[in-house]
Design a protein around this motif. Sequence first.
Motif, mmCIF file in Angstrom:
data_model
loop_
_atom_site.group_PDB
_atom_site.id
_atom_site.type_symbol
_atom_site.label_atom_id
_atom_site.label_comp_id
_atom_site.label_asym_id
_atom_site.label_seq_id
_atom_site.Cartn_x
_atom_site.Cartn_y
_atom_site.Cartn_z
ATOM 1 N N ILE A 65 86.972 18.059 1.303
ATOM 2 C CA ILE A 65 86.840 18.757 0.028
ATOM 3 C C ILE A 65 88.186 19.355 -0.358
ATOM 4 C CG2 ILE A 65 85.669 20.666 -1.148
ATOM 5 C CD1 ILE A 65 83.616 20.209 1.437
ATOM 6 N N GLU A 69 88.619 21.933 -5.420
ATOM 7 C CA GLU A 69 87.538 21.075 -5.879
ATOM 8 C C GLU A 69 86.193 21.703 -5.532
ATOM 9 O OE1 GLU A 69 87.887 16.236 -5.346
ATOM 10 O OE2 GLU A 69 87.666 17.546 -3.623
ATOM 11 N N SER A 70 85.213 21.604 -6.429
ATOM 12 C CA SER A 70 83.872 22.038 -6.053
ATOM 13 C C SER A 70 83.244 20.982 -5.149
ATOM 14 C CB SER A 70 83.007 22.229 -7.287
ATOM 15 O OG SER A 70 82.664 20.981 -7.828
ATOM 16 N N LEU A 71 82.158 21.354 -4.516
ATOM 17 C CA LEU A 71 81.452 20.390 -3.665
ATOM 18 C C LEU A 71 80.992 19.194 -4.491
ATOM 19 C CD1 LEU A 71 79.235 22.853 -1.587
ATOM 20 C CD2 LEU A 71 81.364 21.752 -0.885
ATOM 21 N N THR B 95 73.527 24.539 -1.069
ATOM 22 C CA THR B 95 74.848 24.998 -0.667
ATOM 23 C C THR B 95 75.725 25.118 -1.889
ATOM 24 O OG1 THR B 95 74.671 24.073 1.541
ATOM 25 C CG2 THR B 95 76.885 24.486 0.715
ATOM 26 N N SER B 96 76.224 26.308 -2.075
ATOM 27 C CA SER B 96 77.007 26.620 -3.267
ATOM 28 C C SER B 96 78.487 26.504 -2.951
ATOM 29 C CB SER B 96 76.673 28.038 -3.724
ATOM 30 O OG SER B 96 77.536 28.417 -4.762
ATOM 31 N N GLY B 97 79.209 25.767 -3.791
ATOM 32 C CA GLY B 97 80.609 25.552 -3.434
ATOM 33 C C GLY B 97 81.540 25.224 -4.579
ATOM 34 N N SER B 98 81.404 25.912 -5.696
ATOM 35 C CA SER B 98 82.456 25.730 -6.699
ATOM 36 C C SER B 98 83.725 26.382 -6.164
ATOM 37 C CB SER B 98 82.040 26.350 -8.031
ATOM 38 O OG SER B 98 82.045 27.743 -7.924
ATOM 39 N N ALA B 99 84.848 25.908 -6.656
ATOM 40 C CA ALA B 99 86.117 26.348 -6.085
ATOM 41 C C ALA B 99 86.392 27.821 -6.371
ATOM 42 C CB ALA B 99 87.258 25.473 -6.621
ATOM 43 N N ASP B 100 85.826 28.315 -7.457
ATOM 44 C CA ASP B 100 86.160 29.681 -7.864
ATOM 45 C C ASP B 100 84.986 30.639 -7.760
ATOM 46 O OD1 ASP B 100 84.545 28.615 -9.739
ATOM 47 O OD2 ASP B 100 85.826 29.063 -11.460
ATOM 48 N N ARG B 127 88.628 30.828 0.396
ATOM 49 C CA ARG B 127 87.533 30.264 -0.386
ATOM 50 C C ARG B 127 86.367 30.000 0.569
ATOM 51 N NH1 ARG B 127 87.250 24.092 -2.752
ATOM 52 N NH2 ARG B 127 84.979 24.098 -3.012
ATOM 53 N N ILE B 129 82.380 28.484 1.023
ATOM 54 C CA ILE B 129 81.159 27.882 0.514
ATOM 55 C C ILE B 129 79.999 28.628 1.159
ATOM 56 C CG2 ILE B 129 82.268 25.648 0.225
ATOM 57 C CD1 ILE B 129 80.819 24.603 2.581
#
Lengths: 256, 256
Positions: A65, A69-71, B95-100, B127, B129
């Motif tokens: 990843i 970048e988001s997942l 699973t939450s994983g936006s970059a910001d 960062r 997740i």
Amino acid sequence: MNQPESISDEALRAGIINFLETAPAAYMPGATVDTVIFGFHKGKLKVLLLRFGNSSYFVLPGGYIGKEESLDQAAMRLLQERTRLENIYLEQFYTSGSADRSKDSPAKAILQEMIGPIPNNSWFDQRFISVCYYALVDDTKVNPVTEAFFTEVKWFDINKLPKLLYDHQPIIQKALKRLQADLDEKLVGFNLMSETFTMNELQKLYEAVYQKELVRTNFQRKMLGLGVLERLEKQYNGKSHKAPYLYRFTQADDAV
Amino acid sequence: MNQPESISDEALRAGIINFLETAPAAYMPGATVDTVIFGFHKGKLKVLLLRFGNSSYFVLPGGYIGKEESLDQAAMRLLQERTRLENIYLEQFYTSGSADRSKDSPAKAILQEMIGPIPNNSWFDQRFISVCYYALVDDTKVNPVTEAFFTEVKWFDINKLPKLLYDHQPIIQKALKRLQADLDEKLVGFNLMSETFTMNELQKLYEAVYQKELVRTNFQRKMLGLGVLERLEKQYNGKSHKAPYLYRFTQADDAV
DNA sequence: CATTATTGTATCAATTCGATACAATAGCCC
DNA sequence: GGGCTATTGTATCGAATTGATACAATAATG
């Protein structure tokens, strides 16, 4: 199907050494994305897998990843790299994270056998959790590409899977369970069909996903009753019986 | 409900500095576990949240994943630390994983206001997740405890949530959607009830989860038809009407 | 042109589900 | 005590859904 451009072990080794140096700056530590790519071909539900090196083991397509970048973006990017398709149906369904999920895997041994020793405590020796997606593709449009140390990209019947590395076997089973749940609920099945199809083809798909036979007449009634199928001209296919209609899925999709 | 033993800002600061030093060796980088703990009280569906410092923001209970711990184990450990309960129903759902997802959050500012400056590029600046679980608890048995810089543990009506940090608001909504899907499918609702209950109480739970009213007589028929309820003695509750039966859920649970 | 396999549709019965009716009952009030 | 009220448990009617079966239409085949 594109096979890898033959690449020398030397070049491969150099590439991997380089990757080991650049990866920590480029990717999130400790996490990967893996995707179960479903296809449907000749009445069978298929999964796209990569042969790991020249071993007899396969793995799910996946990767790392990017730091920005988001997942979801990572999953989509990796999917596009592998299939060269846009607008793929992609759904996150599970995150796998037992502490030892990669420990017993022969992956590193296989890799070292190919290209020689790899430093210990390198990128590959991290513990990774895997965020898992499933994708639905129209297999007539897919042109799978491989790269680096994957020597083959191949569709496997969901019921005839090869040996898999890591915990990819149970992940595929979970993906199937989720697909089964989504099939009626979200009508995602049409993503596996080509643009037009006969009722029989659609039924074969449902049977392949549910792994059981369905009653033809009732299946037809149910599908037509959904109001999402547009009936097209008949298809004269040279078989000695009544010609079936073709259907098209009309995106009555209210974006759940 | 246990409130935190009062702790001086000095001690808190020392604790956090210490945590920043020890965390990288103890926990997986870049990943957290967060849990939406559902309870049911007086006909309302509730979520257990922690007040962040002395701010007006709340967060989901959660924490980091031990280096030798699976995701499930981490979630269960954190849940037990927070509720002092064993055998909690726990389900991973997203699973939450936006970059910001943590970038705009006022979390660090709040923390620094409490205890003074925190080094940059420390553990907290990674960062992360978030692997998200939901838990179902019998709220009559829960004795929530807080700690460190959470100054309050509180049940909130699902429809009256406070301001939440990070992306915890949409995560709770996703948890509710998943709970709605699981309620009929896996009969998980009984984990929210006390050992015995009346049909009316059970109906209130279903109405709270589905957020809509149900027809009493049909609900009763459906529940009794499931064959998972044992009827106990009547409950004379001093109300001027027919006394309702009590029921118990009989674990006809074939472990899906 | 009869035969065959498949397709599209209709229909009957069983089941499920929404809506309504109604009897039973525990406490209240007089 | 006896009527009143709110709630509970159950039955029932009709509509909608679903499983099973029947049957007509039709595109090749020989």
